[in-house]
Design a protein around this motif. Structure first.
Motif, PDB file in Angstrom:
ATOM      1  N   GLN A 218       0.810  -1.212   0.000  1.00  0.00           N
ATOM      2  CA  GLN A 218       0.000   0.000   0.000  1.00  0.00           C
ATOM      3  C   GLN A 218       0.851   1.274   0.000  1.00  0.00           C
ATOM      4  O   GLN A 218       0.416   2.316   0.491  1.00  0.00           O
ATOM      5  N   LEU A 219       2.052   1.150  -0.535  1.00  0.00           N
ATOM      6  CA  LEU A 219       2.946   2.311  -0.526  1.00  0.00           C
ATOM      7  C   LEU A 219       2.351   3.480  -1.298  1.00  0.00           C
ATOM      8  O   LEU A 219       2.365   4.618  -0.828  1.00  0.00           O
ATOM      9  N   TYR A 220       1.853   3.200  -2.498  1.00  0.00           N
ATOM     10  CA  TYR A 220       1.330   4.308  -3.293  1.00  0.00           C
ATOM     11  C   TYR A 220       0.203   5.029  -2.562  1.00  0.00           C
ATOM     12  O   TYR A 220       0.137   6.263  -2.543  1.00  0.00           O
ATOM     13  N   GLU A 221      -0.669   4.228  -1.953  1.00  0.00           N
ATOM     14  CA  GLU A 221      -1.816   4.838  -1.272  1.00  0.00           C
ATOM     15  C   GLU A 221      -1.357   5.759  -0.137  1.00  0.00           C
ATOM     16  O   GLU A 221      -1.845   6.885   0.002  1.00  0.00           O
ATOM     17  N   LEU A 222      -0.396   5.304   0.659  1.00  0.00           N
ATOM     18  CA  LEU A 222       0.099   6.137   1.758  1.00  0.00           C
ATOM     19  C   LEU A 222       0.866   7.350   1.247  1.00  0.00           C
ATOM     20  O   LEU A 222       0.652   8.478   1.689  1.00  0.00           O
ATOM     21  N   ASP A 223       1.751   7.110   0.293  1.00  0.00           N
ATOM     22  CA  ASP A 223       2.607   8.190  -0.216  1.00  0.00           C
ATOM     23  C   ASP A 223       1.779   9.282  -0.892  1.00  0.00           C
ATOM     24  O   ASP A 223       2.003  10.480  -0.680  1.00  0.00           O
TER      25      ASP A 223
ATOM     26  N   ILE B 290      -4.155   4.283   6.869  1.00  0.00           N
ATOM     27  CA  ILE B 290      -3.944   5.020   5.618  1.00  0.00           C
ATOM     28  C   ILE B 290      -5.241   5.684   5.162  1.00  0.00           C
ATOM     29  O   ILE B 290      -5.280   6.880   4.864  1.00  0.00           O
ATOM     30  N   LYS B 291      -6.304   4.873   5.146  1.00  0.00           N
ATOM     31  CA  LYS B 291      -7.585   5.379   4.640  1.00  0.00           C
ATOM     32  C   LYS B 291      -8.088   6.567   5.462  1.00  0.00           C
ATOM     33  O   LYS B 291      -8.616   7.534   4.921  1.00  0.00           O
TER      34      LYS B 291
END
Lengths: 209, 44
Positions: free
Chosen positions: A25-30, B9-10
């Motif tokens: 989930q790197l892209y989502e966090l970054d 994250i969400k």
């Protein structure tokens, strides 16, 4: 101004990003981090004063097909941000294909964004980055600042980089200045831009502006 | 754990602090009172 990721759930940002990497989930966090940093900063109107906002980004994030649309959305919301955002490529992710990154950088520059190489020379491909990428800034890791006043070798290396950056119209930023002496030493070596506790601590924006 | 990370994250359970990047040619930025010359920096 540099945006620095903070979360009470993690001791340091690396823990959060390493976990995101493990979970895919790197892209989502970054990307969420970048968007939140820009929105936090720009809501103050500070960017309109012509200042730059430096934000860390993983090279793989820039290559994600959703990244340019994200930048479009950010610029649509805050038009002046296009000339203010400087993306700092983090050093702890190896760039596997420089041609691919260079194409992405070219596209982002069309949007008005600038590029920086972060924490030079901590990364394993930093030398390649300074040569292959059309960066606007090189940020020298705090390794150089530590005992810089006493190290001929560090001083010589910094002077070389000052000359290199001048020749290729790159801006050099020295990180980790913690004392007034560090400021003097940096000046004496021809460093124009710097970051560190001696010049300002990382704080919530409300405490700075 | 996976769900926990996803929610972190969400829900964007993070913020940003900001640190100045300063132009040292701005003379209002103070170092020592006495300017040092480069040769004086070398200690050996």
């Amino acid at each position: 101004m540099k945006a620095l990721f903070r979360s009470q759930l993690f001791t340091n940002p690396e823990q959060a990003f390493n976990l995101a990497i493990k979970r895919g989930q790197l892209y989502e966090l970054d990307s969420r981090s970048l968007r939140k940093a820009v929105y936090t900063y720009f809501k103050t109107g500070y960017l309109e004063k012509g200042k730059k906002l430096f934000i860390n980004v993983y090279p793989s994030t820039v290559l994600n097909s959703n990244f340019i649309p994200l930048i479009d959305t950010v610029i649509d919301r805050f038009p002046a941000s296009s000339q203010s955002i400087i993306l700092e490529f983090v050093e702890n992710e190896k760039i596997r294909d420089f041609d691919e990154i260079e194409n992405a950088v070219r596209e982002l520059k069309k949007h008005g964004l600038g590029m920086a190489i972060d924490d030079f020379v901590k990364g394993i491909d930093d030398i390649n980055r300074t040569i292959e990428l059309d960066a606007d800034y090189i940020k020298l890791d705090r390794y150089f600042t530590s005992s810089l006043f006493a190290s001929k070798r560090k001083q010589a290396y910094v002077k070389f980089l000052v000359q290199y950056c001048s020749q290729f119209k790159l801006k050099l930023i020295l990180e980790g200045l913690e004392t007034a002496r560090d400021i003097d030493v940096a000046r004496s070596l021809g460093i124009q831009y710097a970051q560190g506790f001696a010049l300002g601590k990382p704080e919530p924006l409300a405490l700075i502006l | 754990m996976c769900t926990k990370v996803s929610n972190f994250i969400k829900n964007e359970v993070f913020e940003h602090h900001f640190q100045s990047i300063v132009d040292l040619t701005d003379h209002t930025v103070k170092g020592h009172e006495s300017a040092l010359s480069l040769p004086a920096l070398y200690k050996s």
